[in-house]
Design a protein around this motif. Structure first.
Motif, PDB file in Angstrom:
ATOM      1  N   ILE A  54      -3.978 -26.173  34.018  1.00 52.58           N
ATOM      2  CA  ILE A  54      -4.455 -27.555  33.929  1.00 52.58           C
ATOM      3  C   ILE A  54      -3.675 -28.447  34.890  1.00 52.58           C
ATOM      4  N   SER A  55      -2.342 -28.270  34.928  1.00 51.38           N
ATOM      5  CA  SER A  55      -1.482 -29.084  35.797  1.00 51.38           C
ATOM      6  C   SER A  55      -1.769 -28.854  37.271  1.00 51.38           C
ATOM      7  N   SER A  56      -2.349 -27.711  37.598  1.00 48.97           N
ATOM      8  CA  SER A  56      -2.660 -27.390  38.990  1.00 48.97           C
ATOM      9  C   SER A  56      -4.073 -27.800  39.377  1.00 48.97           C
ATOM     10  N   ASP A  57      -4.745 -28.530  38.472  1.00 48.81           N
ATOM     11  CA  ASP A  57      -6.111 -29.015  38.713  1.00 48.81           C
ATOM     12  C   ASP A  57      -7.097 -27.876  38.965  1.00 48.81           C
ATOM     13  N   LEU A  58      -6.884 -26.781  38.256  1.00 46.82           N
ATOM     14  CA  LEU A  58      -7.796 -25.654  38.341  1.00 46.82           C
ATOM     15  C   LEU A  58      -8.511 -25.485  37.007  1.00 46.82           C
ATOM     16  N   SER A  59      -9.660 -24.863  37.055  1.00 48.24           N
ATOM     17  CA  SER A  59     -10.356 -24.569  35.808  1.00 48.24           C
ATOM     18  C   SER A  59      -9.905 -23.204  35.304  1.00 48.24           C
ATOM     19  N   ARG A  60     -10.041 -22.978  34.026  1.00 49.36           N
ATOM     20  CA  ARG A  60      -9.658 -21.687  33.443  1.00 49.36           C
ATOM     21  C   ARG A  60     -10.456 -20.551  34.069  1.00 49.36           C
ATOM     22  N   GLN A  61     -11.679 -20.805  34.485  1.00 50.28           N
ATOM     23  CA  GLN A  61     -12.536 -19.764  35.033  1.00 50.28           C
ATOM     24  C   GLN A  61     -12.061 -19.281  36.411  1.00 50.28           C
ATOM     25  N   GLU A  62     -11.194 -20.061  37.059  1.00 49.44           N
ATOM     26  CA  GLU A  62     -10.710 -19.677  38.389  1.00 49.44           C
ATOM     27  C   GLU A  62      -9.521 -18.724  38.339  1.00 49.44           C
ATOM     28  N   VAL A  63      -8.975 -18.491  37.155  1.00 52.64           N
ATOM     29  CA  VAL A  63      -7.758 -17.682  37.016  1.00 52.64           C
ATOM     30  C   VAL A  63      -8.017 -16.528  36.057  1.00 52.64           C
ATOM     31  N   ARG A  64      -7.469 -15.371  36.380  1.00 52.51           N
ATOM     32  CA  ARG A  64      -7.606 -14.198  35.527  1.00 52.51           C
ATOM     33  C   ARG A  64      -6.286 -13.908  34.813  1.00 52.51           C
ATOM     34  N   LEU A  65      -6.374 -13.650  33.502  1.00 56.82           N
ATOM     35  CA  LEU A  65      -5.201 -13.378  32.680  1.00 56.82           C
ATOM     36  C   LEU A  65      -5.336 -12.034  31.981  1.00 56.82           C
ATOM     37  N   LEU A  66      -4.345 -11.178  32.193  1.00 56.38           N
ATOM     38  CA  LEU A  66      -4.269  -9.894  31.495  1.00 56.38           C
ATOM     39  C   LEU A  66      -3.032  -9.899  30.604  1.00 56.38           C
ATOM     40  N   GLY A  67      -3.188  -9.471  29.361  1.00 56.09           N
ATOM     41  CA  GLY A  67      -2.053  -9.406  28.440  1.00 56.09           C
ATOM     42  C   GLY A  67      -1.794  -7.981  27.991  1.00 56.09           C
ATOM     43  N   GLN A  68      -0.510  -7.607  27.899  1.00 53.72           N
ATOM     44  CA  GLN A  68      -0.138  -6.295  27.381  1.00 53.72           C
ATOM     45  C   GLN A  68       0.271  -6.436  25.923  1.00 53.72           C
ATOM     46  N   VAL A  69      -0.358  -5.636  25.077  1.00 60.18           N
ATOM     47  CA  VAL A  69      -0.164  -5.730  23.630  1.00 60.18           C
ATOM     48  C   VAL A  69       0.195  -4.350  23.084  1.00 60.18           C
ATOM     49  N   PRO A  70       1.227  -4.244  22.232  1.00 63.45           N
ATOM     50  CA  PRO A  70       1.586  -2.931  21.676  1.00 63.45           C
ATOM     51  C   PRO A  70       0.511  -2.396  20.744  1.00 63.45           C
ATOM     52  N   SER A  71       0.420  -1.081  20.661  1.00 68.49           N
ATOM     53  CA  SER A  71      -0.573  -0.441  19.792  1.00 68.49           C
ATOM     54  C   SER A  71      -0.415  -0.871  18.343  1.00 68.49           C
ATOM     55  N   SER A  72       0.832  -1.110  17.937  1.00 67.29           N
ATOM     56  CA  SER A  72       1.113  -1.444  16.532  1.00 67.29           C
ATOM     57  C   SER A  72       0.376  -2.691  16.074  1.00 67.29           C
ATOM     58  N   ARG A  73       0.102  -3.596  16.999  1.00 64.63           N
ATOM     59  CA  ARG A  73      -0.586  -4.833  16.605  1.00 64.63           C
ATOM     60  C   ARG A  73      -1.981  -4.545  16.074  1.00 64.63           C
ATOM     61  N   PHE A  74      -2.639  -3.554  16.637  1.00 69.20           N
ATOM     62  CA  PHE A  74      -3.989  -3.206  16.197  1.00 69.20           C
ATOM     63  C   PHE A  74      -3.954  -2.271  15.002  1.00 69.20           C
ATOM     64  N   LEU A  75      -2.933  -1.427  14.939  1.00 65.39           N
ATOM     65  CA  LEU A  75      -2.811  -0.504  13.811  1.00 65.39           C
ATOM     66  C   LEU A  75      -2.396  -1.226  12.543  1.00 65.39           C
ATOM     67  N   ASP A  76      -1.508  -2.226  12.676  1.00 69.23           N
ATOM     68  CA  ASP A  76      -0.962  -2.917  11.511  1.00 69.23           C
ATOM     69  C   ASP A  76      -1.866  -4.021  10.994  1.00 69.23           C
ATOM     70  N   GLN A  77      -2.543  -4.746  11.926  1.00 68.67           N
ATOM     71  CA  GLN A  77      -3.261  -5.947  11.521  1.00 68.67           C
ATOM     72  C   GLN A  77      -4.764  -5.765  11.437  1.00 68.67           C
ATOM     73  N   GLY A  78      -5.231  -4.618  11.923  1.00 68.04           N
ATOM     74  CA  GLY A  78      -6.653  -4.333  11.771  1.00 68.04           C
ATOM     75  C   GLY A  78      -7.545  -5.427  12.292  1.00 68.04           C
ATOM     76  N   GLU A  79      -8.450  -5.919  11.432  1.00 66.07           N
ATOM     77  CA  GLU A  79      -9.468  -6.871  11.874  1.00 66.07           C
ATOM     78  C   GLU A  79      -9.161  -8.284  11.400  1.00 66.07           C
ATOM     79  N   ASP A  80      -7.878  -8.649  11.342  1.00 68.88           N
ATOM     80  CA  ASP A  80      -7.483  -9.999  10.944  1.00 68.88           C
ATOM     81  C   ASP A  80      -7.854 -10.960  12.074  1.00 68.88           C
TER      82      ASP A  80
END
Length: 302
Positions: free
Chosen positions: A112-138
């Protein structure tokens, strides 16, 4: 072969000089067919790779989503400052290896501070397997993940991957895996029905994968490309050292290429040569924030 292999770090510089020596003593009138530089040797470009020319504006299409070739790794606590600086340098892609709500909000604020739209930037996040195993469909605990363009499941277990696939339908653009040994990647792909869009790996100067990847007849990267899976590099592997390979940044072959391009008016570094080689093979690359300006120079020569 064993003697040569074990002494390659001493012999390579001398071997590199031999063509120059013979070139200086080349007799006049040599047939043109014999005067050509050798080509097609060494690591082959995997089928399906991009053309040899890439630029800052080049993109790849991953599951109908465009991704820049070069991005920056964002780590707390300086995610906002790093993202803002990178965006002003022209980067439009980020990898969040320690994905959490606070880091994500810092990045969104920087956009936002760079006067760009969210659609102009790509974001990839790394998430541990445990987050999906422990929290399921929360749904509530998963809400921050849907702000991303893609998720990489670290050390993916089959059950965690299946849980992510089920959760992300219609919400997440792309999903992949990271932190997996090359042998485990092969097993994983045999176990799951829906394949990942990408695999994140550190890479050697020969190929991503194990230390002996360069001596295999079929490369991991080539195998993944045949399945429509992209390889994303996150850092240069140091595993080369344990199996007789040279240290990448001081490999005389890489230094020679850098010197050749420096002579042509551009001061190229070993890191930039490796970057350019990797991108021309068809990979994507995320670099550390402290080195992002240097890595941008990978597009300044051909």
């Amino acid at each position: 072969p064993g003697l040569w292999y074990s002494n390659w770090h001493r012999a390579s510089a001398m071997a590199r000089e031999l063509p120059r020596h013979f070139a200086r003593s080349k007799p006049r009138g040599i047939p043109p067919a014999l005067d050509r530089q050798p080509a097609g040797h060494g690591l082959r470009v995997p089928s399906g790779g991009r053309a040899l020319q890439v630029s800052r504006t080049s993109r790849i299409l991953m599951r109908q989503v465009e991704f820049p070739l070069l991005g920056v790794v964002l780590r707390p606590p300086d995610a906002y400052t790093t993202a803002w600086t990178a965006l002003n340098l022209g980067f439009r892609s980020f990898l969040l290896p320690e994905m959490n709500s606070s880091t994500l909000q810092d990045v969104l604020l920087a956009i936002i501070s760079s006067d760009l739209s969210r659609q102009e930037v790509r974001l990839l996040g790394q998430v541990p397997s445990s987050r999906f195993l422990d929290q399921g469909e929360d749904e509530e605990t998963m809400a921050d993940l849907w702000e991303l363009d893609g998720i990489s499941v670290e050390t993916a277990e089959t059950m965690a991957w299946q849980s992510l696939v089920k959760l992300q339908r219609g919400r997440l653009k792309v999903a992949g895996v990271s932190g997996m040994h090359p042998d485990r990647i092969k097993e994983f792909l045999d176990e799951v029905e829906e394949k990942p869009a990408f695999v994140i790996s550190d890479f050697t100067i020969y190929e991503p994968g194990g230390p002996d990847e360069a001596r295999k007849l079929v490369s991991q990267m080539e195998t993944l490309q045949e399945l429509g899976i992209f390889t994303i590099a996150q850092g240069l592997s140091e595993r080369n050292k344990s199996c007789g390979y040279l240290e990448p940044l001081v490999d005389p072959h890489i230094l020679d290429v850098a010197q050749a391009h420096s002579v042509r008016g551009h001061s190229a570094s070993s890191a930039q040569v490796i970057d350019r080689w990797w991108l021309q093979l068809g990979g994507l690359l995320f670099v550390e924030a402290s080195e992002m300006e240097e890595h941008l120079g990978a597009f300044e020569f051909s």
